[in-house]
Every structure is written in C-alpha cells, then in structure tokens.
Write a protein that holds these residues in place. Structure first.
Motif: not given
Length: 182
Positions: A10-39
């Motif tokens: 971000x403009x102010x530095x880095x922001x972190x969040x943990x994630x339970x990948x197995x609950x939300x993500x099954x493919x690399x595309x899902x992972x990319x979508x999850x990451x883009x939502x955090x951006x």
C-alpha cells in the motif's frame, strides 16, 4: 504445519493478512483472485506459503498480470495440498496437451491384430507418457527473480531455507506486519 499469508503493498507500506487457503482456494486462479481482492488498486500482493522446514513458495500478483511463482522445492511441495495449487503444468515445464487421455488408452494390451512386439512397444510408450506427467523436479522451480525489485535477489532467494518467510519479510520491511498474523 503450514503457514500462509497475504502481504499487500500500500502507500503506507505492507499490510498482512493470514488466510486459510484450503478453505477458499482450489486453483492458482482462485489464489490470484483472493490476492487481487486484498490489493489496494493494482498494487503488488505477495502470497507467502511455507510448510515447516520442507519448502516455501512465493506468488506475486501485480494487478491483472499473470501470477509469478517461485517454489523452493517442487518435489516437497508436490506432496502438499498447498503445493499442488502452485505447481502448475506451466511452472513445471509441461505442456498440458502432452498429458495422455487415459480414457483413450488401451491399457489391457489385448487389441486384435497386434503382434507381441508391437504390444510391448506400446506399453513402454504409455508407461513413459504417464510417468512423465507425474515427474516433479527436486529443488526450486519458477521465477527466481520474483522479488528482485523488492530487495530479495535471485541468489538470496535460492539461499533461503528454514526461516525463509521471515527473511523475505525483513528484506521487504514487513517483518512486523507478518508477525502479527503468524
């Protein structure tokens, strides 16, 4: 034990969040979508994943660009559900079109009109084709320059081992925010 976190720039530095990948993500595309939502806007997001001291992975998402991936040990990651998400055919240098369609293969070797020598040759080719689809290299795969512009060179990335994610976060100036989600 696994650890996965999203680091969003971000403009102010880095922001972190943990994630339970197995609950939300099954493919690399899902992972990319999850990451883009955090951006924030189209800023850089890093997905950092580690399995104890066995392997670690970095996925970098820059806006709508394709994810850039680095995995420290593909063979170790292949034995993990998180690793399976990262180890795409493209990353492993496989052409998905080369994978045999197992339904189309005659694996019983009893086709009419073939002599014994032809059957043996067909079996050898089938075994090689199926086996090559499963081969995963030992050691790193992916883009070793994924963090170059963020302060972690290819040489440094390849030298990381036990506490890799902490060392990456320190180089990024994000160690405190990463520790908040650990």
């Amino acid at each position: 034990m696994y650890f996965a976190a999203l680091l969003a720039r971000t403009e102010d530095g880095w922001e972190a969040s943990d994630t339970e990948l197995l609950d939300n993500v099954e493919t690399l595309s899902d992972l990319a979508d999850l990451a883009r939502e955090a951006a924030a806007e189209d800023d850089t997001v890093l997905v950092l994943i580690e399995q104890e001291d066995a392997w670690f992975g970095v996925v970098r998402i820059d806006g709508e660009e394709d994810p850039r991936i680095y995995v420290s040990d593909a063979a170790a990651a292949a034995r993990s559900s998180y690793g399976e998400i990262l180890l795409t055919d493209e990353l492993l240098g496989r052409d998905p079109a080369d994978d045999p369609d197992l339904d189309a293969l005659d694996l019983d070797g009893t086709e009419d009109g073939e002599d014994e020598d032809e059957e043996e040759d067909d079996d050898d080719v089938t075994a090689e084709a199926v086996g090559s689809g499963e081969a995963v290299p030992h050691g790193p795969v992916g883009d070793p320059q994924v963090l170059d512009d963020l302060g972690v060179s290819e040489k440094e990335l390849k030298a990381l081992s036990e506490d890799a994610l902490t060392e990456i976060a320190e180089a990024l100036g994000a160690s405190e925010v990463l520790e908040t989600v650990r």
